[in-house]
Write a protein that holds these residues in place. Structure first.
Motif, mmCIF file in Angstrom:
data_model
loop_
_atom_site.group_PDB
_atom_site.id
_atom_site.type_symbol
_atom_site.label_atom_id
_atom_site.label_comp_id
_atom_site.label_asym_id
_atom_site.label_seq_id
_atom_site.Cartn_x
_atom_site.Cartn_y
_atom_site.Cartn_z
ATOM 1 N N PRO A 9 0.843 -1.197 0.000
ATOM 2 C CA PRO A 9 0.000 0.000 0.000
ATOM 3 C C PRO A 9 0.876 1.245 0.000
ATOM 4 O O PRO A 9 2.035 1.200 0.423
ATOM 5 C CB PRO A 9 -0.788 -0.130 1.304
ATOM 6 N N PRO A 10 0.359 2.378 -0.469
ATOM 7 C CA PRO A 10 1.165 3.607 -0.463
ATOM 8 C C PRO A 10 1.475 4.052 0.958
ATOM 9 O O PRO A 10 0.676 3.860 1.878
ATOM 10 C CB PRO A 10 0.287 4.617 -1.193
ATOM 11 N N LEU A 11 2.645 4.641 1.146
ATOM 12 C CA LEU A 11 2.999 5.203 2.436
ATOM 13 C C LEU A 11 2.282 6.527 2.639
ATOM 14 O O LEU A 11 2.158 7.334 1.712
ATOM 15 C CB LEU A 11 4.504 5.436 2.540
ATOM 16 N N VAL A 12 1.816 6.750 3.864
ATOM 17 C CA VAL A 12 1.159 7.995 4.227
ATOM 18 C C VAL A 12 2.040 8.704 5.251
ATOM 19 O O VAL A 12 2.473 8.108 6.235
ATOM 20 C CB VAL A 12 -0.243 7.731 4.809
ATOM 21 N N GLY A 13 2.293 9.981 5.034
ATOM 22 C CA GLY A 13 3.086 10.738 5.994
ATOM 23 C C GLY A 13 4.563 10.742 5.661
ATOM 24 O O GLY A 13 4.991 10.260 4.602
ATOM 25 N N PHE A 67 18.722 8.086 6.257
ATOM 26 C CA PHE A 67 17.548 8.647 6.904
ATOM 27 C C PHE A 67 16.786 9.550 5.941
ATOM 28 O O PHE A 67 17.383 10.371 5.223
ATOM 29 C CB PHE A 67 17.958 9.444 8.140
ATOM 30 N N ALA A 68 15.448 9.367 5.935
ATOM 31 C CA ALA A 68 14.548 10.219 5.161
ATOM 32 C C ALA A 68 15.058 10.361 3.727
ATOM 33 O O ALA A 68 15.301 9.378 3.049
ATOM 34 C CB ALA A 68 14.364 11.566 5.853
ATOM 35 N N HIS A 69 15.229 11.618 3.284
ATOM 36 C CA HIS A 69 15.685 11.863 1.913
ATOM 37 C C HIS A 69 17.166 12.219 1.858
ATOM 38 O O HIS A 69 17.663 12.663 0.816
ATOM 39 C CB HIS A 69 14.859 12.991 1.289
ATOM 40 N N ILE A 188 5.359 -0.120 12.075
ATOM 41 C CA ILE A 188 6.257 0.689 11.265
ATOM 42 C C ILE A 188 6.124 0.219 9.817
ATOM 43 O O ILE A 188 6.553 -0.892 9.479
ATOM 44 C CB ILE A 188 7.715 0.568 11.736
ATOM 45 N N PRO A 189 5.493 1.021 8.951
ATOM 46 C CA PRO A 189 5.257 0.584 7.574
ATOM 47 C C PRO A 189 6.482 0.753 6.696
ATOM 48 O O PRO A 189 7.352 1.596 6.960
ATOM 49 C CB PRO A 189 4.139 1.527 7.107
ATOM 50 N N MET A 238 6.416 6.564 9.136
ATOM 51 C CA MET A 238 6.362 6.871 10.567
ATOM 52 C C MET A 238 5.654 5.764 11.353
ATOM 53 O O MET A 238 4.659 5.201 10.897
ATOM 54 C CB MET A 238 5.620 8.180 10.796
ATOM 55 N N PRO A 239 6.141 5.451 12.555
ATOM 56 C CA PRO A 239 5.455 4.477 13.408
ATOM 57 C C PRO A 239 4.092 4.989 13.868
ATOM 58 O O PRO A 239 3.892 6.198 14.056
ATOM 59 C CB PRO A 239 6.401 4.306 14.603
ATOM 60 N N THR A 240 3.159 4.055 14.069
ATOM 61 C CA THR A 240 1.868 4.361 14.651
ATOM 62 C C THR A 240 1.547 3.335 15.726
ATOM 63 O O THR A 240 2.053 2.202 15.692
ATOM 64 C CB THR A 240 0.740 4.366 13.603
ATOM 65 N N LEU A 241 0.702 3.712 16.686
ATOM 66 C CA LEU A 241 0.313 2.797 17.751
ATOM 67 C C LEU A 241 -0.643 1.727 17.241
ATOM 68 O O LEU A 241 -1.502 1.999 16.398
ATOM 69 C CB LEU A 241 -0.348 3.560 18.898
#
Length: 244
Positions: A9-13, A67-69, A188-189, A238-241
Motif C-alpha cells: 500500500p502507499p505510504l502515508v506521511g 535517513f529520510a531523503h 512501522i510501515p 512513521m510508526p503508529t500505535l
C-alpha cells in the motif's frame, strides 16, 4: 477475514528511513500458530496461511541505508545481516513481521536500533561470499548472548520465479513490522516493489539462531520454502500505535 495483498500500500506521511536489501535468501519452516502466539507483541496474532504460520531465517546484505531523503550513511549504511522473523497481523488487518533477532556486523547499528525502535539487533561477525550462483553466509554472535550463536548457510541459486506460490508471496510480501517499545506495540510501515524471486536449493544449513530466538524444534528439519532475491529498495514510514 483480512485479505492478504501481495502489493505494498502507499505510504502515508513522512519517510524516516530508506535502505537497499540485496542478496537475500529466504528460508522458512511451517509451524503451529500456537507455538508462535506467545512470542508476538500485544495487539497482534500469528498470521496464517492454510492453518499454519511460518518462521523465517533470512541472511542478506544491507546497502545504502540512510535517513529520510538524505544521503546514504557512509560505512554504517552497509553491512551484512541475518534475521529471524515471525509473521503477524493486527486488528486493522496489517500483515507484518516480528523480528526475534537481527544479527549485524555493525555494533553502533545494533545499539542505535535497540534505542530508537527496540528492534532486537545483535552484534555479530558476519560474511557473505558468492561465486556465480553459489552463495554462502556465515555468522557468529558477539553481543548480547548467547555468545557464539550463529551458523552457516550455503545455497545454489536457480531460475527466476515468474509466478510466486501463495507461500512465497506470504513470506516475502510484507510491508511493515510490529514491535514492542516502552510498553506499547508499534506498527512501522515500509514500501517496496514486488520481489524478483529466484529458485534456490540449500546445500548447507547449520543454524542455531532460530532456537536462540525462542523457536525450538526446527534444528535438523528441512525447510518448507527456500527462495532468493537479488535486490529491492525500501522506504520506511512513521510508526503508529497498534490498538489492543
Amino acid at each position: 477475514m483480512n485479505t492478504f495483498n501481495p502489493l505494498a500500500p502507499p505510504l502515508v506521511g513522512p519517510r524516516i528511513m530508506r535502505q537497499d536489501w540485496t542478496r537475500l535468501t529466504f528460508v522458512h519452516w511451517a509451524v503451529d500458530p500456537a507455538i508462535i502466539a506467545p512470542l508476538l507483541p500485544a495487539g497482534t496474532r500469528p498470521d496464517t496461511l492454510d492453518g499454519v504460520t511460518y518462521v523465517g531465517l533470512i541472511p542478506f546484505e544491507m546497502r545504502r541505508a540512510g535517513f529520510a531523503h538524505g544521503p546514504a550513511v557512509p560505512f554504517f549504511g552497509d553491512f551484512a545481516e541475518t534475521n529471524v522473523r515471525l509473521y503477524s497481523v493486527d486488528e486493522e488487518g496489517r500483515h507484518g513481521v516480528v523480528f526475534r533477532s537481527l544479527e549485524t556486523s555493525r555494533l553502533l547499528v545494533a545499539i542505535g536500533a535497540r534505542v530508537a525502535f527496540a528492534t532486537p539487533y545483535m552484534w555479530a561477525r558476519m560474511r557473505i561470499s558468492q561465486d556465480a550462483d553459489r552463495i554462502e553466509y556465515v555468522t557468529r554472535r558477539r553481543w548480547p548472548g548467547p555468545r557464539g550463536a550463529g551458523g552457516r548457510l550455503v545455497a545454489t541459486l536457480g531460475d527466476p520465479i515468474t509466478h510466486p506460490s501463495s507461500v512465497e508471496e506470504f513470506v516475502t510480501a510484507r510491508f511493515g513490522l510490529h514491535t514492542r517499545y516502552l510498553g506499547r506495540t508499534l506498527w512501522i510501515p515500509n514500501h517496496h516493489v514486488p520481489w524478483s524471486l529466484r529458485e534456490a536449493t540449500l546445500d548447507v544449513l547449520d543454524d542455531d539462531l532460530v532456537a536462540a530466538a525462542g523457536v525450538p524444534g526446527l534444528a535438523g528439519r528441512a525447510p518448507d520454502s527456500v527462495v532468493h532475491a537479488d535486490r529491492v529498495h525500501t522506504v520506511f514510514g512513521m510508526p503508529t500505535l497498534v490498538r489492543g
